[in-house]
Design a protein around this motif. Sequence first.
Motif, mmCIF file in Angstrom:
data_model
loop_
_atom_site.group_PDB
_atom_site.id
_atom_site.type_symbol
_atom_site.label_atom_id
_atom_site.label_comp_id
_atom_site.label_asym_id
_atom_site.label_seq_id
_atom_site.Cartn_x
_atom_site.Cartn_y
_atom_site.Cartn_z
ATOM 1 N N TYR A 1 0.819 -1.214 0.000
ATOM 2 C CA TYR A 1 0.000 0.000 0.000
ATOM 3 C C TYR A 1 0.853 1.264 0.000
ATOM 4 C CZ TYR A 1 -3.956 -3.061 0.616
ATOM 5 O OH TYR A 1 -4.900 -4.026 0.430
ATOM 6 N N LYS A 2 1.834 1.288 -0.944
ATOM 7 C CA LYS A 2 2.620 2.509 -1.092
ATOM 8 C C LYS A 2 1.845 3.440 -2.020
ATOM 9 C CE LYS A 2 7.040 3.921 -3.060
ATOM 10 N NZ LYS A 2 7.224 3.764 -4.497
ATOM 11 N N LYS A 3 1.884 4.750 -1.745
ATOM 12 C CA LYS A 3 1.124 5.704 -2.565
ATOM 13 C C LYS A 3 1.824 5.865 -3.908
ATOM 14 C CE LYS A 3 -0.704 10.364 -2.410
ATOM 15 N NZ LYS A 3 -0.997 11.513 -1.585
ATOM 16 N N VAL A 4 1.102 5.621 -5.014
ATOM 17 C CA VAL A 4 1.733 5.670 -6.327
ATOM 18 C C VAL A 4 1.152 6.774 -7.205
ATOM 19 C CG1 VAL A 4 2.378 3.243 -6.323
ATOM 20 C CG2 VAL A 4 0.140 3.925 -7.201
ATOM 21 N N GLY A 5 0.067 7.380 -6.797
ATOM 22 C CA GLY A 5 -0.494 8.425 -7.649
ATOM 23 C C GLY A 5 -1.550 9.223 -6.903
ATOM 24 N N GLU A 6 -1.930 10.361 -7.527
ATOM 25 C CA GLU A 6 -2.927 11.198 -6.849
ATOM 26 C C GLU A 6 -3.712 11.948 -7.925
ATOM 27 O OE1 GLU A 6 -2.694 14.455 -3.455
ATOM 28 O OE2 GLU A 6 -0.760 14.266 -4.440
ATOM 29 N N CYS A 7 -5.057 12.013 -7.760
ATOM 30 C CA CYS A 7 -5.915 12.696 -8.740
ATOM 31 C C CYS A 7 -6.425 13.979 -8.085
ATOM 32 C CB CYS A 7 -7.109 11.825 -9.111
ATOM 33 S SG CYS A 7 -6.705 10.110 -9.366
ATOM 34 N N ILE A 8 -6.089 15.125 -8.681
ATOM 35 C CA ILE A 8 -6.514 16.363 -8.036
ATOM 36 C C ILE A 8 -7.224 17.265 -9.037
ATOM 37 C CG2 ILE A 8 -4.950 16.535 -6.061
ATOM 38 C CD1 ILE A 8 -3.002 17.980 -7.928
ATOM 39 N N GLY A 9 -8.336 16.806 -9.590
ATOM 40 C CA GLY A 9 -9.077 17.669 -10.513
ATOM 41 C C GLY A 9 -10.322 18.270 -9.885
ATOM 42 N N SER A 10 -10.766 17.705 -8.759
ATOM 43 C CA SER A 10 -12.048 18.135 -8.183
ATOM 44 C C SER A 10 -11.870 19.358 -7.305
ATOM 45 C CB SER A 10 -12.623 17.019 -7.314
ATOM 46 O OG SER A 10 -13.139 16.025 -8.137
ATOM 47 N N ASN A 11 -12.927 20.174 -7.238
ATOM 48 C CA ASN A 11 -12.888 21.282 -6.286
ATOM 49 C C ASN A 11 -13.932 21.071 -5.200
ATOM 50 O OD1 ASN A 11 -15.108 21.645 -7.760
ATOM 51 N ND2 ASN A 11 -14.483 23.566 -8.709
ATOM 52 N N SER A 12 -14.344 19.809 -5.013
ATOM 53 C CA SER A 12 -15.293 19.503 -3.942
ATOM 54 C C SER A 12 -15.026 18.074 -3.489
ATOM 55 C CB SER A 12 -16.730 19.657 -4.446
ATOM 56 O OG SER A 12 -17.625 19.316 -3.414
#
Length: 1591
Positions: free
Chosen positions: A449-460
């Motif tokens: 469970y190593k962090k491999v990515g992140e999605c940051i398109g939402s503003n809510s």
Amino acid sequence: MADRTAPNCHLRLEWVYGYRGHQCRNNLYYTAAKEIVYFVAGVGVVYNTREHKQKFYLGHNDDIISLALHPERVLVATGQVGKEPYICVWDSYTVQTVSILKDVHTHGVACLAFDLEGQCLVSVGLDSKNTICVWDWRRGKVLAAAPGHTDRIFDISWDLYQPSKLVSCGVKHIKFWSLCGNALTPKRGVFGKTGDLQTILCLACAKDEVTYSGALNGDIYVWKSINLMRTVQGAHGSGIFSMNVCEEGFATGGRDGCVRLWDLNFKPITVIDLRETDQGYKVARGQNSRGLSVRSVCWRGDHILVGTQDSEIFEVVVHDRNKPFLIMQGHCEGELWALAVHPTKPLAMTGSDDRSVRIWSLIDHALIARCNMEEPIRCAAVSTDGIHLALGMKDGSFTVLRVRDMTEVVHIKDRKEAIHELKYSPDGGHLAVGSNDNSVDIYGVVQRYKKVGECIGSNSFITHMDWSTDSKFLQTNDGSGRRLFYRMPSGKEVTNREELKLVQWASWTCVLGPEVNGIWPKYSDINEINSVDANFNNQVLVTADDYGLVKLLRYPCVKKGAKFKKYLGHSAHITNARWSHDYQWVVTIGGADHSVFQWKFVPERKSKEALLIAPQETLADSNSEESDSDQSDVPEMDSEIEQETQLTYRRQVYKEDLPQLKEQGKEKQRATAMKKRERAPGSGVKLHFIHGYRGYDCRSNLFYTQTGEIVYHVAAIGVVYNRQQNTQRFYMGHDDDILCLAIHPLKDFVATGQVGRDSSIHIWDTETLKPMSVLRGFHQLGVCALDFSADGKRLATVGLDDNHTIVLWDWRKGEKLSAMRGSKDKIFVVKINPYIPDKLITAGVKHMKFWHKAGGGLIGRKGNMGKTETMMCAVYGWSEEMVFSGTCTGDICIWRDMFLMKTVKAHDGPVFSVHALEKGFVTGGKDGIVALWDDTFERCLKTYAIKRSVLAPGSKGLLLEDNPSIRAISLGHGHILVGTKNGEILEVDKSGPITLLVQGHMDGEVWGLATHPHLPLCATVSDDKTLRIWDLSPSHCMLAVRKLRKGGRCCCFSPDGKALAVGLNDGSFLIVNADTLEDLVSFHHRKDVISDIRFSPVTGKYLAVASGDTFVDIYNVMSSKRVGVCKGCLSYITHLDWDKRGKLLQVNTGAKEQFFFEAPRGKRQTIPATEVEKIEWSTWTCVLGASVEGIWPLISDVTEVTAACLSNDSMVLATGDDLGYVKLFRYPVKGKYAKFKRYVAHSTHVTNVRWTHDDSLLVTVGGGDTCLMIWAHELEGHREFKQCDSEESDIESEDDGGYDSDVTRENEINYTIKALSTNMRSMTGVKPHLQLKEPSVDERPPVSRALPQPEKLQTNNVGKKKRPIEDLVLELVFGYRGNDCRNNVHYLNEGADIIYHTASVGIVLNLTTSCQSFYVEHSDDILCLTINQHPKFPNVVATGQVGDAGDMSATSPSIHVWDAMTKQTLSVLRCFHSGGVCSVSFSATGKLLLSVGLDPEHTVTIWKWQEGAKVASRIAHTQRIFVAEFRPDSDTHFVSVGIKHVRFWTLAGRALLSKKGVLSSIEDARMQTMLSVAFGAATRLVQICFLFRIT
């Protein structure tokens, strides 16, 4: 195009995990069949522990919070929360509703209890007064209601050893109630010194007036009558929540987790400590739990049921009491949001704010594992291989557990806000974690469970996520309603939509996207749906929303507002819904109710099997309603029906509003009160004949009576027409449009329903035209359909309110038996089953429902047909389950029970009317054809077309067109009676010829009216585009009709009667030959409506034409040229009149201007008012000017006077106004607010009034009601003395002054000089026991009306020997109340005793021994007293007392009925007469009692005093009423007298109808103040004592 129907498959509730233990108590019992009954969320559950099966009761629509078991232990009563909460009584064996109790409580029903016999049910509300209500639950009727306490009530119980006694307890109080009449009278329990005043949580009653109660501190308080006798200290460690009584003794359960058993004398038997259970729950509860708390116990034989705060149910066997069985468990209190299903096994995982994660077996219906976490859990997911379970926490962390043994794999916290959604990718490689920090983190499973990515398109915040099947894409939904896509595992946003077109999604749980557009209602907020899950195999979709509905829709559903099936059960918001791995089940979880529901998915079945489902299954289906939204693929609605569904019948001003409006106008009137007002005219009018029948928006409203007359309705009038003599008689009890009519099976009574703010239904006799009963108080806006039952005792009615409420009445008694919301759309017809009067059907727009009565409610089921068509008519067939209904497409549907058997094509266009015969049916439709059918609708036996060619010679008029739309059919006397949309009533002979009996204008306002200058004829012109000539002589028929190209608003005969001018709505007018109606000449000079048209007098040389363009054109008739134009008006012209010479025109405009113009050029003249009066006018139809000032009512800003006409002898002016009143004034009408006679017959505005040439008839036309009414003019002196049907005047005369000083004073007394609510007069000074030390000035005790505090008493008695205080006994009372009461001394026992009253005591004085005996149950001054004269009730006395609020509490005014000899109370009637009761009177049979109140409205009420039931009540008069008495020979007639007031009342069913006393026939009589009343012998004479003024 996707299918827009609802899916054919459905869900069936299979299991509910949990039990509602929080905020509820005493809600768990054994039934007679040894099953366990309890509730969860909005579902009543009957659980069979031996077979491990559950049955469900689904009759509630919100959280259930209270439950009571009937003494026979089969029936259960449950109460719910909500804005309009109701109570259901249901059978625990069949789980069917037996009765619904509604319309009393608000907010919720907190407690319920049955009495010993099981006849009565008591309920306590959650409203601010904690209302207590006693029901006759089988009839759904309230027997008594009273405010319970200012604070919460926790428990209520009937005393099982004393009839009509109850005990209630709650926050810091216990009350002992007695039920007598309709009054619940409380006595507060006295805690005294024995125990502390504290909150009592539960109670149980025992023999000899002993009551046991459980207190908040764990003690048991033992009461004897109302006093605390002893306490059992420390029975429990803390609050005692539940107490249960059985044959062996008592069981109590407390917050300390123990159950104690006691014998019948409350000696302890044993303790069962559930905290010691060996099931390891002590450990599992964790540190944060409150420990186990018992909320409910039930002891039967050797079994004990225990329900806990944490949603567990234990069963304990008494002889093996240290081994309790845990038979049901659920999540504890706290929101439940997390739900996941195992990918390969039938398991569901849930996690909640109670910090526990639980695994449920969907096959065994049991909890198989449970583990406590450190934080509240908000979401869950199981890896694709089923090994790992990931949990998202409220604090932003997530934990991964091994499913096998619930051990922790990893705990990661990368975010601060709650994790709301997480999902494993289909290939099992990644975990996506969505948080309220607006981002999604991607973790690699194999990299621990190593962090491999992140999605940051939402503003809510992230709400939903789905992976694609190839694990390469992720779609998300967020709180702002945006749908975004990311490439995995990097988390880069995908903006190019092209590459997404081919993506296939592994699951669909998102609420946004084209595939699920249809889950949203057409107009809705985007965050109402919490969860979605698609079943790709069966192409269905399940949704869960904030309203507690689980819905099943087709997948994909592209268009908004798709059809669905909906299932109730969860009461509040559902947080999640998921299909099980093999799509056998749907699991849903509730947020606030923290329950887990498991639904069985039933795929589409063939309809053949559908008829053979087990009864339990059909029940579950019947609760799945089709969707609410409209289908787009419905056929075009028929224009007529569309027009009709759009009618709202709303009024700006209802006649019911007039009294308030008059009150507001009082100031205006007082200003003019000094001037003498003009008297009303001596002559009057009487309704003689009406041309018209309401067919354009009503159906089946035309019948033969017993005697062969015809009854129908038009405007506000019920008409009984005699076809032999061509005469009409009228029922004039309504005051606004009648919309429906039904006839009693014996054909002698008729029921009619009208428009109105509180609309009423009148049942009246067609012979005497007297009302038998009036039903009101339940329908708003209007009544659109009604029907009698076959035995004639019941009546079903449907209202026009938004819910189209259905009410079932016992009409003779005026009692509402049951009521229910019918449908959002319009209902056209209601029919009661002729074989079972408890069943009925309603049919209407997209609606066919089958109802049966359940107590005070009705339970309805939709008819099973694919698409619900609009039904226009319906009728029962030859057996109880056969129903035939006519649709808007011309089909007849044949139903059996609620299943559609087949359809038969009957007409082109809608079937408007169907009528059942002994053998066969008759139908009528829009195509103008009447068809006779055999009794199965197999063959059409005969058809009759309504055509001019077959009109018989004796017809009273002409058919306007062939094949008119048929709206009503009725059979009898060898004929078929037909009513058409065009307002014609026809009689079809079986052999073929048709006779026209009555006709009127069609739909459209009628404004134009003219009477012939020397013949009894009149002409009318209407918006229905016809000009008609009517014969006013006894033949009463339409002589000629002509169709016009446009509707018209005015017409006028020339002075010689040969020509007729007609003004049309497009600004043109024509002159036609008055005999043939052929054109002579026509002009079109204006654009706006021609509003009035007039020939000049004598020769008719000029024609004045007024238009809405503000001009009057003057034409020379001979040369056919326009010779003048009158200019200068600011608004449209409303009225025109010529003077006698034909030289001067008088004009009124819409801006209330009055102008004068000279003919023929049209020059404007200014004429002083004094001169105007001297001018002789040829006609007077104007409404402005000094000579008609008095015709404008007080409330003229609300109602317009639309028309006026002066009789040819210039004596009487008739007017018509917007409220439908026709009024007669004495001319000239000078001074404001003249007196008048007024007549109600038209329903809405009266558009025109005209006298005939010899003043013998008055002709009026109505706007909306399209009728032409003919009134006979009855001159003064010619009228035989009869009841006048006119009301004399709007306002009471102020000039009849002069009061006797006594009467004035009495009129002004206010009887409620109350302080706080203790019944004690105000006093000053210091009470004697406080006067020991002389208080200094600055420490005088405050004067209090409340009882003095007991502590002070004790300090004064220190060291003294206490003498016991003996009771005082009343020995002698001096005095008699005569100063403000009357008729209050009576003889008893042939004159041996007299009875009277003073203060709050009723006194019987024996004249021989001079002994007094007393009745002392009143709590305040008695104001009136009467004796029952009927031999069946000897020495029965009624006394009425003062009281303050009319809220039915103990301080409300009340009437006591008691026996003068034994002083026993027979009945107590609490009433709403705030202020007090000032007059009482028994009826002739002695069974009814009449009371008059001192409240500002001075209501009169009639009671059945033995049952304590209110029969009727009505506001009587604005000023004080002194006396009201029944006629000595009657139970229905009485008279009330008071300040300037005499009224004669009739009781009709539940309604009181009244007429004012009319003094007009006596010279110079005035309405005086009346003080008393007496009845003459056989005649109908009433002698009334006047209060005379000495002049």
